[in-house]
Motif scaffolding. Sequence first.
Motif, PDB file in Angstrom:
ATOM      1  N   ASN A  32       6.894   1.010   1.680  1.00 41.34           N
ATOM      2  CA  ASN A  32       6.441  -0.062   2.559  1.00 41.34           C
ATOM      3  C   ASN A  32       5.055  -0.559   2.138  1.00 41.34           C
ATOM      4  O   ASN A  32       4.796  -1.768   2.134  1.00 41.34           O
ATOM      5  CB  ASN A  32       6.430   0.408   4.012  1.00 41.34           C
ATOM      6  CG  ASN A  32       6.207  -0.720   4.979  1.00 41.34           C
ATOM      7  OD1 ASN A  32       6.793  -1.783   4.856  1.00 41.34           O
ATOM      8  ND2 ASN A  32       5.336  -0.481   5.951  1.00 41.34           N
ATOM      9  N   ASN A  33       4.164   0.369   1.781  1.00 39.03           N
ATOM     10  CA  ASN A  33       2.833  -0.019   1.315  1.00 39.03           C
ATOM     11  C   ASN A  33       2.932  -0.883   0.057  1.00 39.03           C
ATOM     12  O   ASN A  33       2.263  -1.904  -0.057  1.00 39.03           O
ATOM     13  CB  ASN A  33       1.968   1.208   1.027  1.00 39.03           C
ATOM     14  CG  ASN A  33       1.500   1.902   2.283  1.00 39.03           C
ATOM     15  OD1 ASN A  33       1.513   1.334   3.364  1.00 39.03           O
ATOM     16  ND2 ASN A  33       1.107   3.151   2.138  1.00 39.03           N
ATOM     17  N   SER A  35       5.466  -2.649  -0.983  1.00 39.90           N
ATOM     18  CA  SER A  35       6.093  -3.946  -0.703  1.00 39.90           C
ATOM     19  C   SER A  35       5.145  -4.908   0.021  1.00 39.90           C
ATOM     20  O   SER A  35       5.345  -6.118  -0.022  1.00 39.90           O
ATOM     21  CB  SER A  35       7.381  -3.768   0.091  1.00 39.90           C
ATOM     22  OG  SER A  35       7.102  -3.301   1.388  1.00 39.90           O
ATOM     23  N   ASN A  36       4.111  -4.377   0.656  1.00 41.34           N
ATOM     24  CA  ASN A  36       3.152  -5.223   1.365  1.00 41.34           C
ATOM     25  C   ASN A  36       1.841  -5.392   0.605  1.00 41.34           C
ATOM     26  O   ASN A  36       0.819  -5.720   1.206  1.00 41.34           O
ATOM     27  CB  ASN A  36       2.867  -4.638   2.753  1.00 41.34           C
ATOM     28  CG  ASN A  36       3.983  -4.933   3.711  1.00 41.34           C
ATOM     29  OD1 ASN A  36       4.255  -6.076   4.038  1.00 41.34           O
ATOM     30  ND2 ASN A  36       4.651  -3.881   4.156  1.00 41.34           N
ATOM     31  N   THR A  39       0.326  -8.806   1.190  1.00 42.59           N
ATOM     32  CA  THR A  39       0.256  -9.258   2.574  1.00 42.59           C
ATOM     33  C   THR A  39      -1.195  -9.201   3.045  1.00 42.59           C
ATOM     34  O   THR A  39      -1.833  -8.146   2.995  1.00 42.59           O
ATOM     35  CB  THR A  39       1.129  -8.374   3.483  1.00 42.59           C
ATOM     36  OG1 THR A  39       2.465  -8.386   2.986  1.00 42.59           O
ATOM     37  CG2 THR A  39       1.105  -8.868   4.913  1.00 42.59           C
ATOM     38  N   TYR A  42      -3.097  -6.477   5.631  1.00 42.39           N
ATOM     39  CA  TYR A  42      -2.240  -5.293   5.756  1.00 42.39           C
ATOM     40  C   TYR A  42      -3.079  -4.060   5.444  1.00 42.39           C
ATOM     41  O   TYR A  42      -3.823  -4.026   4.465  1.00 42.39           O
ATOM     42  CB  TYR A  42      -1.049  -5.361   4.798  1.00 42.39           C
ATOM     43  CG  TYR A  42      -0.165  -4.138   4.863  1.00 42.39           C
ATOM     44  CD1 TYR A  42       0.795  -4.006   5.852  1.00 42.39           C
ATOM     45  CD2 TYR A  42      -0.306  -3.101   3.945  1.00 42.39           C
ATOM     46  CE1 TYR A  42       1.603  -2.884   5.930  1.00 42.39           C
ATOM     47  CE2 TYR A  42       0.493  -1.978   4.009  1.00 42.39           C
ATOM     48  CZ  TYR A  42       1.437  -1.869   5.002  1.00 42.39           C
ATOM     49  OH  TYR A  42       2.234  -0.751   5.077  1.00 42.39           O
ATOM     50  N   ARG A  44      -2.920  -0.036   4.579  1.00 36.66           N
ATOM     51  CA  ARG A  44      -1.984   0.970   4.077  1.00 36.66           C
ATOM     52  C   ARG A  44      -1.753   2.044   5.136  1.00 36.66           C
ATOM     53  O   ARG A  44      -2.611   2.338   5.959  1.00 36.66           O
ATOM     54  CB  ARG A  44      -2.469   1.582   2.764  1.00 36.66           C
ATOM     55  CG  ARG A  44      -3.639   2.512   2.892  1.00 36.66           C
ATOM     56  CD  ARG A  44      -3.999   3.183   1.571  1.00 36.66           C
ATOM     57  NE  ARG A  44      -3.027   4.152   1.151  1.00 36.66           N
ATOM     58  CZ  ARG A  44      -3.023   5.419   1.549  1.00 36.66           C
ATOM     59  NH1 ARG A  44      -3.943   5.875   2.372  1.00 36.66           N
ATOM     60  NH2 ARG A  44      -2.097   6.240   1.114  1.00 36.66           N
ATOM     61  N   ASN A  94      -6.550  -6.675   2.742  1.00 34.76           N
ATOM     62  CA  ASN A  94      -5.532  -5.710   2.329  1.00 34.76           C
ATOM     63  C   ASN A  94      -6.212  -4.550   1.603  1.00 34.76           C
ATOM     64  O   ASN A  94      -7.079  -4.764   0.770  1.00 34.76           O
ATOM     65  CB  ASN A  94      -4.527  -6.400   1.406  1.00 34.76           C
ATOM     66  CG  ASN A  94      -3.336  -5.544   1.069  1.00 34.76           C
ATOM     67  OD1 ASN A  94      -3.481  -4.397   0.694  1.00 34.76           O
ATOM     68  ND2 ASN A  94      -2.159  -6.120   1.193  1.00 34.76           N
TER      69      ASN A  94
END
Length: 133
Positions: A32-33, A35-36, A39, A42, A44, A94
Amino acid sequence: MEISNLSQDRFTYEIIKKGLDASSERSKVIANNISNINTGNYKRRYVSFEETLKQNGEELNLKTSNERHLNDGTSLGQITVKEDKTSSMRDDGNNVNLDLEKVNQAANTLMYNAMIAQLNNRISQKRIVISGK
């Protein structure tokens, strides 16, 4: 109070099972981290398991409040997902570092494989005892 080998074996099995659950959850969080990574704002996330397991270290010795109680390990080590709100890697807020995530992913894979090998070894030992060969 003397604890039978069966209860110690069950305790060890529960700890390995919890470790595998934590490793599986950690794998999802790392994916998930990654893939983002693009973003904005975002933060982590990471899985906290070993820390709570260490905090409950005195329970690992099978200490109980009553001599008739057995600790099977199911209450040890809470698996929690936490957010890293420390610094940001980029201007958009991010803080995912791809290199760090890849290292964490590799370390998690090694840990998972080690726990699987440990579990397979325990099963093989039981099979030998049962079959007598």
